[in-house]
Design an enzyme around this catalytic site. Structure first.
Site, PDB file in Angstrom:
ATOM      1  N   ASP A  11      52.419   7.333 -67.386  1.00  0.00           N
ATOM      2  CA  ASP A  11      51.189   6.627 -67.920  1.00  0.00           C
ATOM      3  C   ASP A  11      50.350   7.771 -68.626  1.00  0.00           C
ATOM      4  O   ASP A  11      49.997   8.678 -68.146  1.00  0.00           O
ATOM      5  CB  ASP A  11      50.425   5.980 -66.973  1.00  0.00           C
ATOM      6  CG  ASP A  11      49.253   5.380 -67.233  1.00  0.00           C
ATOM      7  OD1 ASP A  11      48.969   5.666 -68.563  1.00  0.00           O
ATOM      8  OD2 ASP A  11      48.572   4.756 -66.563  1.00  0.00           O
ATOM      9  N   TYR A 228      44.122  10.206 -55.206  1.00  0.00           N
ATOM     10  CA  TYR A 228      44.400   8.863 -56.053  1.00  0.00           C
ATOM     11  C   TYR A 228      44.581   9.279 -57.695  1.00  0.00           C
ATOM     12  O   TYR A 228      43.338   9.539 -58.331  1.00  0.00           O
ATOM     13  CB  TYR A 228      43.796   7.790 -55.802  1.00  0.00           C
ATOM     14  CG  TYR A 228      44.182   6.450 -56.598  1.00  0.00           C
ATOM     15  CD1 TYR A 228      45.440   6.049 -56.609  1.00  0.00           C
ATOM     16  CD2 TYR A 228      43.433   5.910 -57.600  1.00  0.00           C
ATOM     17  CE1 TYR A 228      45.799   4.904 -57.534  1.00  0.00           C
ATOM     18  CE2 TYR A 228      43.795   5.098 -58.535  1.00  0.00           C
ATOM     19  CZ  TYR A 228      44.981   4.468 -58.193  1.00  0.00           C
ATOM     20  OH  TYR A 228      45.468   3.375 -59.137  1.00  0.00           O
ATOM     21  N   LYS A 231      49.245   4.798 -59.970  1.00  0.00           N
ATOM     22  CA  LYS A 231      50.344   4.448 -59.082  1.00  0.00           C
ATOM     23  C   LYS A 231      51.783   5.078 -59.723  1.00  0.00           C
ATOM     24  O   LYS A 231      51.730   5.358 -60.769  1.00  0.00           O
ATOM     25  CB  LYS A 231      50.542   2.720 -58.804  1.00  0.00           C
ATOM     26  CG  LYS A 231      50.025   2.397 -57.340  1.00  0.00           C
ATOM     27  CD  LYS A 231      50.131   3.509 -56.216  1.00  0.00           C
ATOM     28  CE  LYS A 231      50.125   2.665 -54.998  1.00  0.00           C
ATOM     29  NZ  LYS A 231      49.787   3.633 -53.887  1.00  0.00           N
ATOM     30  N   ASP A 233      54.451   3.668 -60.192  1.00  0.00           N
ATOM     31  CA  ASP A 233      54.986   2.824 -61.176  1.00  0.00           C
ATOM     32  C   ASP A 233      56.448   3.186 -61.526  1.00  0.00           C
ATOM     33  O   ASP A 233      56.718   3.849 -62.497  1.00  0.00           O
ATOM     34  CB  ASP A 233      54.348   2.791 -62.575  1.00  0.00           C
ATOM     35  CG  ASP A 233      52.563   2.235 -62.191  1.00  0.00           C
ATOM     36  OD1 ASP A 233      52.645   1.404 -61.217  1.00  0.00           O
ATOM     37  OD2 ASP A 233      51.847   2.404 -62.821  1.00  0.00           O
TER      38      ASP A 233
HETATM   39  P1  13P Z   1      48.206   2.428 -63.241  1.00  0.00           P
HETATM   40  O1  13P Z   1      48.846   3.263 -62.230  1.00  0.00           O
HETATM   41  O2  13P Z   1      49.229   1.560 -63.834  1.00  0.00           O
HETATM   42  O3  13P Z   1      47.574   3.395 -64.139  1.00  0.00           O
HETATM   43  O4  13P Z   1      46.959   1.353 -62.770  1.00  0.00           O
HETATM   44  C1  13P Z   1      45.904   2.190 -61.914  1.00  0.00           C
HETATM   45  C2  13P Z   1      45.004   1.263 -61.553  1.00  0.00           C
HETATM   46  O5  13P Z   1      44.067   1.433 -60.843  1.00  0.00           O
HETATM   47  C3  13P Z   1      44.830  -0.244 -62.046  1.00  0.00           C
HETATM   48  O6  13P Z   1      43.886  -0.928 -61.328  1.00  0.00           O
HETATM   49  P1  13P Z   2      37.967   4.288 -63.994  1.00  0.00           P
HETATM   50  O1  13P Z   2      37.294   4.741 -62.924  1.00  0.00           O
HETATM   51  O2  13P Z   2      38.920   5.351 -64.832  1.00  0.00           O
HETATM   52  O3  13P Z   2      37.618   3.340 -64.868  1.00  0.00           O
HETATM   53  O4  13P Z   2      39.375   3.717 -63.355  1.00  0.00           O
HETATM   54  C1  13P Z   2      39.385   2.799 -62.387  1.00  0.00           C
HETATM   55  C2  13P Z   2      40.724   2.162 -62.286  1.00  0.00           C
HETATM   56  O5  13P Z   2      41.164   1.492 -63.025  1.00  0.00           O
HETATM   57  C3  13P Z   2      41.588   2.960 -61.294  1.00  0.00           C
HETATM   58  O6  13P Z   2      42.394   3.649 -61.785  1.00  0.00           O
HETATM   59 MG    MG Z   3      47.128   3.597 -65.798  1.00  0.00          MG
HETATM   60 MG    MG Z   4      51.056   1.876 -64.727  1.00  0.00          MG
END
Ligand code: 13P
Ligand code: 13P
Ligand code: MG
Ligand code: MG
Length: 364
Positions: A11, A228, A231, A233
């Site tokens: 990603d 964290y 994910k 993926d």
């Molecule tokens: P990704 O791992 O696909 O970037 O998603 C992260 C996330 O926190 C979506 O809510």
């Molecule tokens: P941000 O805190 O970067 O907006 O991300 C929230 C989220 O989607 C978890 O990855």
């Molecule tokens: Mg992402």
């Molecule tokens: Mg992803």
């Protein structure tokens, strides 16, 4: 002909939020791999996406763990990150956990699945890719494909599959591995693979010929980063037809959606919905989790395809069911079992909040 299929993904920035990939990022990846093909490093390639994950599918003759191929993938991700940064995409460079490449993408953030094979007369391959979920998500599908006769009738009526398959299972917390023989040892194996956040099916082998049948990515971003960062993926390569499951036997497990971890902020359970590449755009509560499947025939290492396997109408009901399951899970809001169990929350806000409140907890 010996040929290696490398599927390497990262990603490098989401468009919009974590819901999709930007066409300019995909185009940049195509440019990088096209150059490598012209220079003769790659036999062929296909660039695609699953949600916000950039997927590089490459064939070559450098073998597994090739520094040249891994560097090509890494440099491609770095180049795509620059594009993502210019567009100010969300989380640009999210999965690149290191500033410098050190010989292999393993442990550096990207997900990786590679097989070196002797190309068969007809080499049918399915590449599975998922978004908003973690590496163990392939455990149940792989079990069904290679060990469950209710899914794979070939285990019963095809003499070249009847002996069963060996499963290599990794304990990603203790860094140990074990091989289970199916069908004899399925009960022992299920004790472990039924806990997919820790025990993951890394590879499956044909019992008689010892040929590789499937290989998955088992990288766990949170364990690498200690926090964290999005994910895993994961991706998974499955060989098909002949002594391996038929295409339909590989896709069949996804007709009955299961709950996997990784929805919203990587911290929720949700249904794994099989979709076309076009529909891999997790939007509702950043999900629900998606799985796509692209199919190829290999011809002298050339990728004949892709066919977008879950675009088929026969998966409509599974998508409908997944949406119903999504409603049911969402009803729990911040409560388990929608929210992940405590141990998995270790990599989210749990440690901070616990620390903050440490002194206010008194003995009972
Ligand atoms: P990704 O791992 O696909 O970037 O998603 C992260 C996330 O926190 C979506 O809510
Ligand atoms: P941000 O805190 O970067 O907006 O991300 C929230 C989220 O989607 C978890 O990855
Ligand atoms: Mg992402
Ligand atoms: Mg992803």
């Amino acid at each position: 002909m010996r040929i290696t299929l490398s599927v390497i993904k990262a990603d490098v920035g989401g468009y919009v939020g974590h819901s999709d990939s930007h066409p300019d990022v995909l185009a940049k990846a195509g440019d990088c791999l096209s150059r490598a093909k012209k220079e003769g490093l790659l036999v062929d390639y296909h660039v695609t996406k699953c949600g916000d994950d950039l997927e590089l599918i490459m064939t070559h003759q450098q073998g597994e763990d090739s520094e040249k191929i891994h560097k090509l993938a890494w440099d491609t991700f770095v180049g795509c990150t620059e594009v993502a940064k210019k567009l100010k995409l969300h989380g640009a460079g999210q999965d690149l956990l290191s500033d410098a490449f050190s010989g292999n993408v393993k442990g550096m953030g990207p997900g990786l699945s590679e097989v070196e094979i002797e190309e068969r007369g007809a080499e049918t391959l399915i590449v599975l890719m998922a978004d908003k979920t973690s590496s163990g998500a392939w455990n149940m599908p792989l079990y069904k494909m290679f060990a469950d006769p209710f899914n794979t009738i070939g285990l019963v009526i095809a003499s070249n599959m009847h002996a069963g398959f060996d499963f290599e299972v990794h304990d990603v917390k203790e860094h140990k591995k074990i091989t289970f023989r199916a069908p004899e040892e399925i009960y022992d194996m299920l004790v472990f693979i039924g806990a997919p956040s820790r025990y993951m099916i890394k590879a499956v082998y044909h019992r008689e010929t010892k040929e590789i049948a499937a290989v998955s990515s088992t990288q766990r971003l949170a364990l690498i980063a200690g926090r964290y960062v999005g994910k895993d993926d994961p991706v998974c390569i499955v060989r098909s037809q002949g002594k391996f499951p038929a295409v339909g036997e590989i896709l069949e497990p996804f007709a009955a959606p299961i709950l996997v971890e990784g929805w919203m902020r990587g911290s929720h359970m949700g249904p794994l919905m099989p979709v076309s590449i076009h529909d891999s755009t997790p939007s509702r509560f950043d999900g629900p989790p998606r799985v796509v499947a692209v199919g190829f025939q290999l011809s002298g290492g050339k990728l004949i395809g892709p066919r977008d396997m879950f675009a088929d109408k026969s998966f409509n009901l599974a998508r409908h069911q997944a949406n119903e399951m999504a409603d049911l899970m969402r009803r729990h809001g911040p409560f388990e079992p929608h929210r992940l169990p405590l141990e998995e929350m270790e990599y989210t806000t749990m440690p901070e909040v616990t620390k903050k409140l440490e002194e206010r907890f008194t003995d009972l």
